[in-house]
Motif scaffolding. Structure first.
Motif, short mmCIF file in Angstrom:
data_model
loop_
_atom_site.label_atom_id
_atom_site.label_comp_id
_atom_site.label_asym_id
_atom_site.label_seq_id
_atom_site.Cartn_x
_atom_site.Cartn_y
_atom_site.Cartn_z
N MET A 125 8.00 -4.35 9.07
CA MET A 125 8.89 -3.29 9.53
C MET A 125 9.95 -2.99 8.48
N GLY A 126 10.07 -1.73 8.12
CA GLY A 126 11.05 -1.30 7.13
C GLY A 126 10.52 -1.32 5.70
N TRP A 127 9.39 -2.02 5.48
CA TRP A 127 8.81 -2.10 4.14
C TRP A 127 7.49 -1.34 4.06
N GLY A 128 6.68 -1.37 5.09
CA GLY A 128 5.42 -0.66 5.08
C GLY A 128 4.21 -1.56 5.22
N ARG A 129 3.06 -1.03 4.77
CA ARG A 129 1.77 -1.70 4.91
C ARG A 129 1.42 -2.51 3.68
N TYR A 130 0.72 -3.64 3.91
CA TYR A 130 0.34 -4.56 2.84
C TYR A 130 -1.10 -5.01 3.00
N MET A 131 -1.71 -5.34 1.86
CA MET A 131 -3.05 -5.91 1.83
C MET A 131 -2.98 -7.25 1.11
N ARG A 132 -3.66 -8.25 1.68
CA ARG A 132 -3.66 -9.57 1.05
C ARG A 132 -4.37 -9.48 -0.29
N THR A 133 -3.77 -10.08 -1.31
CA THR A 133 -4.41 -10.09 -2.63
C THR A 133 -5.44 -11.20 -2.68
N LEU A 183 0.83 -1.20 0.00
CA LEU A 183 0.00 0.00 0.00
C LEU A 183 0.87 1.26 0.00
N ASP A 184 2.20 1.06 0.09
CA ASP A 184 3.13 2.18 0.21
C ASP A 184 4.16 2.26 -0.92
N GLY A 185 4.01 1.45 -1.97
CA GLY A 185 4.97 1.49 -3.06
C GLY A 185 6.19 0.60 -2.86
N SER A 186 6.19 -0.21 -1.82
CA SER A 186 7.29 -1.17 -1.59
C SER A 186 7.07 -2.39 -2.48
N PRO A 187 8.06 -3.29 -2.54
CA PRO A 187 7.88 -4.49 -3.37
C PRO A 187 6.68 -5.33 -2.93
#
Length: 106
Positions: free
Chosen positions: A87-95, A20-24
């Motif tokens: 931590m260090g990568w950001g927020r994610y949402m399950r696909t 959700l933050d542009g991380s991988p």
């Protein structure tokens, strides 16, 4: 109860996750040896090339994490079943995967 952090296991995280933050973006799976792995995909928009990185997920009494060099990136729940913070990568949402669904036949 609101401030309690849920301890995550690698098995509960299996599947695809979108940043959700542009991380991988990444996919978590169990390999043939029984270890859980994180396969990260990042795109270099300037050059139009993508790259993959593979990390082993380690677990301990406080949850699970990956190591990037000496840095530990811990997985933390965000209080919602389909969101995650790395931590260090950001927020994610399950696909969402629709591969298990079948179309009705007439």
């Amino acid at each position: 109860m609101e401030n309690e952090r849920m301890i995550l296991s690698p098995g509960s995280l299996a599947g695809g996750w979108e940043s959700l933050d542009g991380s991988p973006d990444f996919y978590i799976f169990r390999d043939s040896s029984g270890d859980y792995r994180l396969l990260a995909y990042s795109l270099d928009a300037e050059y139009g090339r993508g790259s993959f990185s593979l990390y082993r997920i380690d677990g301990d009494g406080e949850g699970c994490h990956i190591r990037i060099g000496t840095k530990e990136c811990r997985f933390m729940s965000e209080g919602c079943p389909h969101t995650l913070h790395v931590m260090g990568w950001g927020r994610y949402m399950r696909t969402v995967s629709y591969t298990h669904l079948t179309l009705p036949t007439t």
